[in-house]
Scaffold this motif. Structure first.
Motif, PDB file in Angstrom:
ATOM      1  N   SER A  56      -4.976   0.984  -6.644  1.00 41.53           N
ATOM      2  CA  SER A  56      -5.927   0.820  -7.739  1.00 41.53           C
ATOM      3  C   SER A  56      -5.327  -0.093  -8.799  1.00 41.53           C
ATOM      4  O   SER A  56      -4.111  -0.328  -8.825  1.00 41.53           O
TER       5      SER A  56
ATOM      6  N   GLN B  88      -2.786   1.848 -10.951  1.00 36.95           N
ATOM      7  CA  GLN B  88      -1.514   2.116 -10.281  1.00 36.95           C
ATOM      8  C   GLN B  88      -0.670   0.854 -10.194  1.00 36.95           C
ATOM      9  O   GLN B  88       0.554   0.899 -10.362  1.00 36.95           O
TER      10      GLN B  88
ATOM     11  N   ASP C 196      -1.900   5.055  -4.248  1.00 35.78           N
ATOM     12  CA  ASP C 196      -3.275   4.841  -4.681  1.00 35.78           C
ATOM     13  C   ASP C 196      -3.413   3.358  -5.017  1.00 35.78           C
ATOM     14  O   ASP C 196      -2.859   2.888  -6.004  1.00 35.78           O
TER      15      ASP C 196
ATOM     16  N   GLU D  83       0.830  -1.205   0.000  1.00 31.79           N
ATOM     17  CA  GLU D  83       0.000   0.000   0.000  1.00 31.79           C
ATOM     18  C   GLU D  83       0.864   1.254   0.000  1.00 31.79           C
ATOM     19  O   GLU D  83       0.547   2.237  -0.686  1.00 31.79           O
TER      20      GLU D  83
END
Length: 203
Positions: A71, A74, A69, A64
């Motif tokens: 996603s 990403q 982000d 993370e």
């Protein structure tokens, strides 16, 4: 499921299963275990496969931080080696990229999963490489908040069910599903109780 929902479901299960009726006063109700839905939750399931809870949490934190982000886009822009350095195995890097690609190209439409029934949603998720039935059921239970899920391939659930039923050996997944059929429509609460029982059952 919030705490009241879990408590109410276990009260109903205790009426139809004498072993739960016996064990519930000993260990109490489990706390809710809710997760967000979407890409981040599915990525967390990949990270958590075949590692301890503590190791999964540490790796998830590094991933993370790396992504910022969390996603699909990403992740696809992130170098595979960076994901490997964060703690993912090469196989899990492959699974994570496959998940991100499936979301981006519409093979997996996260928006329609909540509208599917349990079997349809499990089939859609488990069609992805790296996602078996257990992974799909975990997502349904914790992210989609489905009430009648029993991840029978979970080792801790099988061990706990064997202890609860005072069996000499843990049941097979098929045997376990048959043994808890009468828990419907509260099998998610029953699963939460078994995980709780696994950690706190009296010797």
């Amino acid at each position: 499921m919030d705490q009241q929902c879990i408590d109410d479901a276990l009260t109903e299960l205790a009426k139809v299963d004498t072993d739960i009726a016996r064990a519930l006063p000993q260990v109490g109700s489990p706390a809710p275990r809710l997760r967000p839905s979407g890409f981040a939750a599915l990525l967390a399931i990949i990270i958590g496969q075949q590692v301890s809870t503590e190791a999964a949490a540490a790796i998830r934190g590094r991933v993370e931080t790396l992504l910022g982000d969390v996603s699909a886009n990403q992740l696809l822009f992130t170098e595979d080696q960076a994901l490997r350095d964060a703690g993912l195995s090469w196989r899990k890097v492959e699974y994570a990229n496959g998940l991100a690609e499936a979301i981006n190209n519409g093979t997996l439409d996260l928006a329609v999963l909540p509208d599917m029934n349990d079997d349809e949603a499990i089939s859609a998720i488990s069609s992805l490489r790296g996602f078996g039935r257990w992974s799909a059921e975990i997502y349904l239970m914790f992210s989609l908040r489905r009430q009648d899920i029993f991840p029978a391939d979970d080792l801790a659930l099988l061990v706990a069910l064997g202890r609860l039923k005072r069996l000499e050996e843990k049941p097979t997944p098929k045997q376990a599903r048959q043994m808890i059929e009468h828990w419907a429509p509260y099998r998610s609460a029953g699963s939460l109780f078994l995980w709780h029982y696994y950690r706190g059952a009296p010797a």
